[in-house]
Design an enzyme around this catalytic site. Structure first.
Site, PDB file in Angstrom:
ATOM      1  N   HIS A  21      -2.969   9.318   1.993  1.00  0.00           N
ATOM      2  CA  HIS A  21      -4.205   8.538   2.143  1.00  0.00           C
ATOM      3  C   HIS A  21      -5.150   9.123   3.193  1.00  0.00           C
ATOM      4  CE1 HIS A  21      -2.390   5.684  -0.474  1.00  0.00           C
ATOM      5  NE2 HIS A  21      -1.537   5.214   0.409  1.00  0.00           N
ATOM      6  N   ASP A  63       4.120   8.434  -5.659  1.00  0.00           N
ATOM      7  CA  ASP A  63       4.162   7.272  -4.778  1.00  0.00           C
ATOM      8  C   ASP A  63       3.573   6.065  -5.517  1.00  0.00           C
ATOM      9  OD1 ASP A  63       4.323   6.700  -1.562  1.00  0.00           O
ATOM     10  OD2 ASP A  63       2.695   5.569  -2.487  1.00  0.00           O
ATOM     11  N   HIS A  96       1.224   4.239  -4.563  1.00  0.00           N
ATOM     12  CA  HIS A  96      -0.192   4.063  -4.249  1.00  0.00           C
ATOM     13  C   HIS A  96      -1.008   5.304  -4.611  1.00  0.00           C
ATOM     14  CE1 HIS A  96       2.198   1.497  -1.485  1.00  0.00           C
ATOM     15  NE2 HIS A  96       1.316   0.593  -1.883  1.00  0.00           N
ATOM     16  N   ASP A 142       8.814   4.157  -2.583  1.00  0.00           N
ATOM     17  CA  ASP A 142       8.364   2.768  -2.545  1.00  0.00           C
ATOM     18  C   ASP A 142       8.215   2.159  -3.936  1.00  0.00           C
ATOM     19  OD1 ASP A 142       6.215   4.375  -3.177  1.00  0.00           O
ATOM     20  OD2 ASP A 142       4.897   3.618  -1.607  1.00  0.00           O
ATOM     21  N   TYR A 185      10.226   2.485   2.274  1.00  0.00           N
ATOM     22  CA  TYR A 185      10.487   1.792   3.546  1.00  0.00           C
ATOM     23  C   TYR A 185      11.673   0.840   3.493  1.00  0.00           C
ATOM     24  CZ  TYR A 185       5.899   3.758   3.944  1.00  0.00           C
ATOM     25  OH  TYR A 185       4.864   4.643   3.921  1.00  0.00           O
TER      26      TYR A 185
END
Length: 324
Positions: A141, A177, A179, A258, A297
């Protein structure tokens, strides 16, 4: 002989840099040194994996960063001296409110994350078949002059840049990922010979509302409005790998754990075993692959995710290294 080289990140200024999340709360366990320990532990369960330390020099790391991020942005991060989290609204993701505090320890860790990615990509340039940058914090990001989503410097873009400078003429970048990699997209767009594919959840919350994706012309942004089933997701992964491999000499894989069930930043429900299938799919074209760690996480399952991925990848490699 080892098929996968796992690059260990050096400790930063403070190895225990906390992960600061929603509302400024300190949440231990979502982004700390244990995350790397868990991933390394899982990778190390496979006899086809060997660990090496991140050894890229300071000058190379700074040159790579200067080729990606704006100088004022890099200087602003270097000027962070506080051990308490601060906000820097001038470097928020364009069009979004500041959502990511930063402190001196996290800046240090981010620099060491880039060193890890640069080292891993350097191993590919030197002839390794597969390398894995086990780095923190994530980076996809982080854009030319912004940080967000707890990413400060872009590890995947750094790896791609090393491949470019090492003479790898065409590169594919695959982001798996949960995102959308808004920073990676912005940083790779000006680089010739790089194509980006992303498979991610929708709605995408790390870009301004009503943003049309993908941003870049030579990019695929594959969004899932609802959590996909394994068959649908793996079919999309296979299609992206095939498309990228058609005209690439090497791949960079931004890998997020994730997407597993129960991740505190996630919403999908995959079991860790899906990463074995992902590893096999990424290995199928026979190209060199530099893996860069992104999210993930849920500490109790990270080792299982990494073990499964390494097993699939090494199985696809046949247990051998690439040409020297």
């Amino acid at each position: 002989m080892s098929a996968l080289i796992a690059i260990e990140q050096r400790p930063g200024r403070e190895d225990g840099a906390p992960w600061i999340v929603e509302g400024g709360r300190r949440v231990e366990g979502r982004e700390n040194a244990r995350r790397l320990t868990e991933v390394h532990g899982g990778l190390g369960r496979n006899p086809g994996v060997r660990a090496e330390g991140a050894d890229a020099g300071d000058e190379e790391v700074e040159e790579i960063l200067a080729s990606l991020h704006d100088p004022d942005y890099l200087q602003a991060l270097q000027d962070v001296r506080s051990d308490e989290p601060v906000t820097m609204p001038g470097f928020a993701t364009p069009g979004l409110a500041p959502d990511t505090p930063v402190d001196a320890a996290l800046v240090s860790a981010a620099h060491e994350g880039v060193r890890t990615a640069v080292t891993a990509a350097g191993r590919i340039v030197a002839g390794a078949r597969y390398s894995y940058a086990v780095c923190r914090p994530p980076g996809h990001h982080a854009g030319p002059a912004w940080f967000g989503g707890y990413c400060y410097l872009n590890n995947a873009a750094a790896a791609a840049r090393v491949l470019v400078e090492g003479g790898v003429r065409t590169r594919g970048v695959l982001d798996l990922d949960l995102h959308y990699p808004n920073g990676t997209s912005a940083l790779l767009a000006p680089i010739d010979g790089v194509r980006l594919h992303s498979l991610h959840a929708a709605p995408v919350t790390n870009v301004p509302p009503d943003t049309v994706l993908p941003w870049a012309e030579d990019e695929e942004a594959i969004a899932f409005e609802a959590p996909p089933d394994p068959g649908r997701y793996l079919a999309a992964v296979a299609a992206s790998v095939e498309a990228l491999a058609a005209d690439a000499e090497a791949l960079v894989l931004s890998l997020g754990y994730d997407i597993v069930a129960g991740d505190p930043h996630g919403s999908w429900r995959f079991a860790p075993g899906i990463f074995a299938e992902i590893g096999r799919l990424v290995a199928a074209p026979g190209l060199p692959v530099c893996v860069v760690q992104e999210g993930g996480y849920l500490l109790g399952v990270l080792a299982d995710c990494a073990e499964a991925f390494a097993a699939g990848l090494v199985e696809g490699a046949g247990g051998t290294e690439g040409p020297a």
